[in-house]
Structure formats: structure tokens, C-alpha cells
Design a protein around this motif. Structure first.
Motif, mmCIF file in Angstrom:
data_model
loop_
_atom_site.group_PDB
_atom_site.id
_atom_site.type_symbol
_atom_site.label_atom_id
_atom_site.label_comp_id
_atom_site.label_asym_id
_atom_site.label_seq_id
_atom_site.Cartn_x
_atom_site.Cartn_y
_atom_site.Cartn_z
ATOM 1 N N SER A 218 -84.134 33.961 19.787
ATOM 2 C CA SER A 218 -84.927 34.585 18.737
ATOM 3 C C SER A 218 -84.584 34.000 17.368
ATOM 4 O O SER A 218 -83.414 33.846 17.023
ATOM 5 C CB SER A 218 -84.663 36.096 18.734
ATOM 6 N N ALA A 219 -85.620 33.680 16.588
ATOM 7 C CA ALA A 219 -85.397 33.110 15.255
ATOM 8 C C ALA A 219 -84.737 34.130 14.330
ATOM 9 O O ALA A 219 -83.892 33.769 13.503
ATOM 10 C CB ALA A 219 -86.722 32.637 14.666
ATOM 11 N N VAL A 220 -85.084 35.390 14.471
ATOM 12 C CA VAL A 220 -84.492 36.431 13.628
ATOM 13 C C VAL A 220 -82.995 36.529 13.906
ATOM 14 O O VAL A 220 -82.176 36.572 12.981
ATOM 15 C CB VAL A 220 -85.194 37.788 13.889
ATOM 16 N N THR A 221 -82.630 36.567 15.180
ATOM 17 C CA THR A 221 -81.214 36.651 15.543
ATOM 18 C C THR A 221 -80.464 35.417 15.068
ATOM 19 O O THR A 221 -79.338 35.517 14.573
ATOM 20 C CB THR A 221 -81.066 36.793 17.073
ATOM 21 N N ARG A 222 -81.086 34.250 15.185
ATOM 22 C CA ARG A 222 -80.444 33.004 14.757
ATOM 23 C C ARG A 222 -80.177 33.020 13.257
ATOM 24 O O ARG A 222 -79.091 32.659 12.805
ATOM 25 C CB ARG A 222 -81.348 31.824 15.133
ATOM 26 N N ARG A 223 -81.139 33.486 12.470
ATOM 27 C CA ARG A 223 -80.958 33.527 11.017
ATOM 28 C C ARG A 223 -79.937 34.582 10.610
ATOM 29 O O ARG A 223 -79.134 34.360 9.700
ATOM 30 C CB ARG A 223 -82.301 33.786 10.346
ATOM 31 N N GLN A 224 -79.965 35.721 11.269
ATOM 32 C CA GLN A 224 -78.988 36.766 10.948
ATOM 33 C C GLN A 224 -77.577 36.308 11.278
ATOM 34 O O GLN A 224 -76.633 36.564 10.524
ATOM 35 C CB GLN A 224 -79.300 38.054 11.716
ATOM 36 N N THR A 225 -77.422 35.625 12.404
ATOM 37 C CA THR A 225 -76.104 35.117 12.789
ATOM 38 C C THR A 225 -75.622 34.063 11.808
ATOM 39 O O THR A 225 -74.445 34.026 11.447
ATOM 40 C CB THR A 225 -76.159 34.531 14.211
ATOM 41 N N ALA A 226 -76.528 33.212 11.353
ATOM 42 C CA ALA A 226 -76.148 32.161 10.411
ATOM 43 C C ALA A 226 -75.798 32.731 9.040
ATOM 44 O O ALA A 226 -74.944 32.184 8.341
ATOM 45 C CB ALA A 226 -77.286 31.149 10.267
ATOM 46 N N ASN A 227 -76.433 33.835 8.660
ATOM 47 C CA ASN A 227 -76.186 34.435 7.343
ATOM 48 C C ASN A 227 -75.014 35.405 7.337
ATOM 49 O O ASN A 227 -74.655 35.915 6.284
ATOM 50 C CB ASN A 227 -77.437 35.154 6.840
ATOM 51 N N ARG A 228 -74.449 35.667 8.481
ATOM 52 C CA ARG A 228 -73.305 36.587 8.561
ATOM 53 C C ARG A 228 -72.102 35.947 7.884
ATOM 54 O O ARG A 228 -71.806 34.778 8.102
ATOM 55 C CB ARG A 228 -72.991 36.852 10.040
ATOM 56 N N PRO A 229 -71.397 36.707 7.052
ATOM 57 C CA PRO A 229 -70.226 36.126 6.386
ATOM 58 C C PRO A 229 -69.106 35.849 7.385
ATOM 59 O O PRO A 229 -69.053 36.445 8.464
ATOM 60 C CB PRO A 229 -69.811 37.203 5.388
ATOM 61 N N ALA A 230 -68.244 34.950 6.997
ATOM 62 C CA ALA A 230 -67.096 34.635 7.844
ATOM 63 C C ALA A 230 -66.219 35.879 7.959
ATOM 64 O O ALA A 230 -66.238 36.750 7.097
ATOM 65 C CB ALA A 230 -66.295 33.487 7.231
ATOM 66 N N GLY A 231 -65.466 35.956 9.016
ATOM 67 C CA GLY A 231 -64.616 37.116 9.242
ATOM 68 C C GLY A 231 -63.673 37.359 8.083
ATOM 69 O O GLY A 231 -62.993 36.451 7.628
ATOM 70 N N VAL A 232 -63.642 38.581 7.590
ATOM 71 C CA VAL A 232 -62.803 38.899 6.443
ATOM 72 C C VAL A 232 -61.439 39.426 6.866
ATOM 73 O O VAL A 232 -60.534 39.502 6.061
ATOM 74 C CB VAL A 232 -63.485 39.936 5.527
#
Length: 173
Positions: free
Chosen positions: A63-77
Motif C-alpha cells: 500500500s502506498a499509504v503504508t509505505r509513506r507513513q513508514t517512511a515518514n516515521r521518525p527514527a526510534g527515540v
């Protein structure tokens, strides 16, 4: 070859969902433009296995939505913390108990347990049993129990008058 495939996978983030065949054509074109005929392309099955290994967890062909959300997720804090000395790091946590208790006013109510744990020694510094809905008084009582000795705290609460909100665990002698 691997660098070109990684670049093609990263380029898929903001585009419509494509296929592995389209990615194969993109990588072939990139490799041919950069290196000419000096680099031979692997077979289709080998290339697909390479793409599967490099794109794991990125939803490149999902899914393109899932792909974009995963890519925009910040690195683990969160990172692991190490406490080398006692008292260097203390964690406080509150958990509701599956217990109904009779409160000071005679009404049945839920209780919560708040515990302060020293990370270095894994010991309980203080514990407070209180009615559900922690308030600032409960946090102050927790800090007071951590800092003062048990005997001094008992003398202090007797002198000030024990709080009706918080039950004292154990008896002060």
C-alpha cells in the motif's frame, strides 16, 4: 547493482505502487547509463530475491499509504540506558489494582499502586497505595518516602497529621 537497487527502492516511497518488473527496468536503465555493458544484470529470479531482501519492512510493493507513513516515521527515540550507581536513575510507575477497597469516607473505590524502582540495584525505593486517579499529593508523598528515612517519615507524618488520601503501608513504631 545493489546501490542502484537501493536507490530505486528509495525512489518508490512517494510514487504510485509499482511492480518488481518496473523496478528491474529502472535498474537496468540506470546501470546501462552509468556503466554501459560492463555490468551484467542477474537473472529475473535473482533480482527479485535481491529486491525482496533489500526492501524488507518498507512496503515497497504494498500500500502506498503504508509505505509513506513508514517512511515518514521518525527514527526510534528510545535507547537503552545504563545506571551504574544506586540512585542514578529511578523509574516511577503507577498501575491500577483489581481490588475494591473501602475508602476513608466509607465508599467503595478502585485503588492504584505507585512504585519507585532503582534501576541500578533493581530495588523498590518506595511504594504508595492510593485511590485511583493519582494527584500531585501522591507524587510528593512518593518523593518524601524515597528521600527520608522510614523512622523520620513516621515522625513527620504524625507531627503533620496523616493524609486521609493515602494509606500508609505498615505501621510506624
Amino acid at each position: 547493482m545493489v546501490e542502484a537497487t537501493i536507490a530505486a527502492i528509495e525512489a518508490q516511497t512517494n510514487t504510485s505502487t509499482g511492480t518488481k518488473a518496473r523496478m528491474l527496468r529502472q535498474v537496468e536503465r540506470f546501470v546501462h547509463d552509468e556503466y554501459g555493458d560492463a555490468v551484467a544484470m542477474p537473472s529475473r529470479a535473482t533480482f527479485y530475491r535481491l529486491v525482496d531482501a533489500l526492501s524488507a519492512g518498507r512496503h515497497t510493493f504494498g500500500s502506498a499509504v503504508t509505505r509513506r507513513q513508514t517512511a515518514n516515521r521518525p527514527a526510534g527515540v528510545f535507547s537503552t540506558t545504563v545506571a551504574a550507581r544506586p540512585g542514578e536513575q529511578v523509574q516511577i510507575d503507577t498501575t491500577p489494582l483489581d481490588v475494591m477497597a473501602v475508602m476513608d469516607d466509607g465508599v467503595l473505590g478502585r485503588t492504584e499502586l505507585t512504585i519507585a524502582v532503582d534501576i541500578a540495584t533493581r530495588t523498590i525505593c518506595a511504594a504508595v497505595l492510593h485511590p485511583a486517579g493519582a494527584k500531585a499529593v501522591d507524587a510528593a508523598l512518593m518523593l518524601a518516602r524515597m528521600v527520608r528515612s522510614r523512622l523520620a517519615f513516621c515522625v513527620w507524618t504524625v507531627a503533620r497529621g496523616a493524609s486521609n488520601r493515602t494509606a500508609t503501608i505498615g505501621r510506624c513504631q
